[in-house]
Design a protein around this motif. Structure first.
Motif, short mmCIF file in Angstrom:
data_model
loop_
_atom_site.label_atom_id
_atom_site.label_comp_id
_atom_site.label_asym_id
_atom_site.label_seq_id
_atom_site.Cartn_x
_atom_site.Cartn_y
_atom_site.Cartn_z
N MET A 117 0.83 -1.17 0.00
CA MET A 117 0.00 0.00 0.00
C MET A 117 0.88 1.24 0.00
SD MET A 117 -3.07 -0.87 2.55
CE MET A 117 -3.20 -2.57 3.03
N LEU A 118 0.40 2.24 -0.65
CA LEU A 118 1.20 3.44 -0.81
C LEU A 118 0.96 4.47 0.27
CD1 LEU A 118 0.67 3.77 -4.65
CD2 LEU A 118 2.59 2.72 -3.47
N ALA A 119 -0.28 4.65 0.68
CA ALA A 119 -0.63 5.65 1.69
C ALA A 119 -2.03 5.35 2.20
CB ALA A 119 -0.57 7.05 1.09
N SER A 120 -2.48 6.14 3.15
CA SER A 120 -3.82 5.93 3.70
C SER A 120 -4.89 6.36 2.71
CB SER A 120 -3.97 6.73 4.99
OG SER A 120 -3.95 8.12 4.70
N ARG A 121 -6.11 5.93 2.96
CA ARG A 121 -7.23 6.30 2.10
C ARG A 121 -7.41 7.82 2.10
NH1 ARG A 121 -12.59 3.27 1.01
NH2 ARG A 121 -13.76 4.86 -0.09
N SER A 122 -7.35 8.44 3.27
CA SER A 122 -7.56 9.90 3.32
C SER A 122 -6.47 10.63 2.53
CB SER A 122 -7.62 10.39 4.76
OG SER A 122 -6.41 10.13 5.46
N ALA A 123 -5.26 10.13 2.52
CA ALA A 123 -4.18 10.74 1.73
C ALA A 123 -4.46 10.59 0.24
CB ALA A 123 -2.84 10.13 2.10
N HIS A 124 -4.96 9.44 -0.17
CA HIS A 124 -5.30 9.24 -1.59
C HIS A 124 -6.46 10.12 -2.02
CE1 HIS A 124 -2.48 6.10 -2.54
NE2 HIS A 124 -2.88 5.37 -1.51
N VAL A 125 -7.45 10.28 -1.15
CA VAL A 125 -8.58 11.16 -1.47
C VAL A 125 -8.08 12.59 -1.66
CG1 VAL A 125 -10.72 12.19 -0.58
CG2 VAL A 125 -10.34 9.72 -0.38
N ARG A 126 -7.23 13.04 -0.78
CA ARG A 126 -6.69 14.40 -0.90
C ARG A 126 -5.87 14.55 -2.17
NH1 ARG A 126 -7.63 19.14 -1.24
NH2 ARG A 126 -6.10 20.63 -0.50
N ALA A 127 -5.08 13.56 -2.49
CA ALA A 127 -4.28 13.60 -3.72
C ALA A 127 -5.19 13.66 -4.94
CB ALA A 127 -3.37 12.39 -3.79
N ALA A 128 -6.29 12.92 -4.91
CA ALA A 128 -7.24 12.94 -6.03
C ALA A 128 -7.90 14.31 -6.17
CB ALA A 128 -8.30 11.85 -5.85
N GLN A 129 -8.11 14.99 -5.04
CA GLN A 129 -8.66 16.34 -5.11
C GLN A 129 -7.65 17.32 -5.69
OE1 GLN A 129 -9.75 16.62 -0.98
NE2 GLN A 129 -11.92 16.37 -1.47
N LEU A 130 -6.41 17.13 -5.38
CA LEU A 130 -5.38 18.04 -5.87
C LEU A 130 -5.01 17.78 -7.33
CD1 LEU A 130 -3.06 18.03 -2.73
CD2 LEU A 130 -4.55 19.89 -3.50
N HIS A 131 -5.15 16.54 -7.77
CA HIS A 131 -4.78 16.15 -9.14
C HIS A 131 -5.88 15.28 -9.75
CE1 HIS A 131 -0.76 17.71 -8.49
NE2 HIS A 131 -0.78 17.11 -7.32
N PRO A 132 -7.05 15.86 -10.02
CA PRO A 132 -8.19 15.06 -10.48
C PRO A 132 -7.98 14.38 -11.83
CG PRO A 132 -8.71 17.41 -10.57
CD PRO A 132 -7.40 17.27 -9.86
N GLN A 133 -7.25 15.01 -12.73
CA GLN A 133 -7.02 14.38 -14.04
C GLN A 133 -6.18 13.12 -13.89
OE1 GLN A 133 -6.24 17.62 -13.41
NE2 GLN A 133 -7.77 18.78 -14.56
N LEU A 134 -5.17 13.18 -13.07
CA LEU A 134 -4.31 12.01 -12.86
C LEU A 134 -5.09 10.90 -12.17
CD1 LEU A 134 -1.54 10.71 -13.11
CD2 LEU A 134 -0.92 11.81 -10.94
N ALA A 135 -5.90 11.25 -11.18
CA ALA A 135 -6.71 10.26 -10.48
C ALA A 135 -7.69 9.60 -11.45
CB ALA A 135 -7.45 10.91 -9.33
N ALA A 136 -8.30 10.38 -12.33
CA ALA A 136 -9.22 9.83 -13.32
C ALA A 136 -8.50 8.88 -14.27
CB ALA A 136 -9.90 10.95 -14.10
N HIS A 137 -7.28 9.24 -14.63
CA HIS A 137 -6.47 8.37 -15.50
C HIS A 137 -6.19 7.04 -14.79
CE1 HIS A 137 -3.47 7.06 -18.37
NE2 HIS A 137 -2.61 6.90 -17.37
N TYR A 138 -5.81 7.09 -13.53
CA TYR A 138 -5.56 5.87 -12.77
C TYR A 138 -6.83 5.01 -12.68
CZ TYR A 138 -1.05 7.68 -11.09
OH TYR A 138 0.23 8.16 -11.00
N ALA A 139 -7.97 5.65 -12.49
CA ALA A 139 -9.24 4.91 -12.42
C ALA A 139 -9.54 4.23 -13.76
CB ALA A 139 -10.38 5.84 -12.03
#
Length: 59
Positions: free
Chosen positions: A1-23
């Motif tokens: 695992m890379l980080a906690s869920r809350s850290a991933h949620v925050r990262a997705a808020q900061l970089h939504p395009q990258l998070a969408a790409h990963y999804a």
């Protein structure tokens, strides 16, 4: 695992395009981002909530 869920949620808020790409990659290859949560779930949570506090940086 890379980080906690809350850290991933925050990262997705900061970089939504990258998070969408990963999804999209997650869906394409048929594997979840983490065993306990998919990237699609992270993206959805990031979109529906204000910036959550990162409760723990460790998984």
């Amino acid at each position: 695992m890379l980080a906690s869920r809350s850290a991933h949620v925050r990262a997705a808020q900061l970089h939504p395009q990258l998070a969408a790409h990963y999804a999209a990659v997650e869906q394409q290859i048929g594997h979840r981002f983490r065993l306990d949560v998919s990237m699609a779930e992270i993206v959805a949570q990031a979109a529906e909530s204000a910036a959550p506090p990162v409760t723990d940086w460790n998984p």
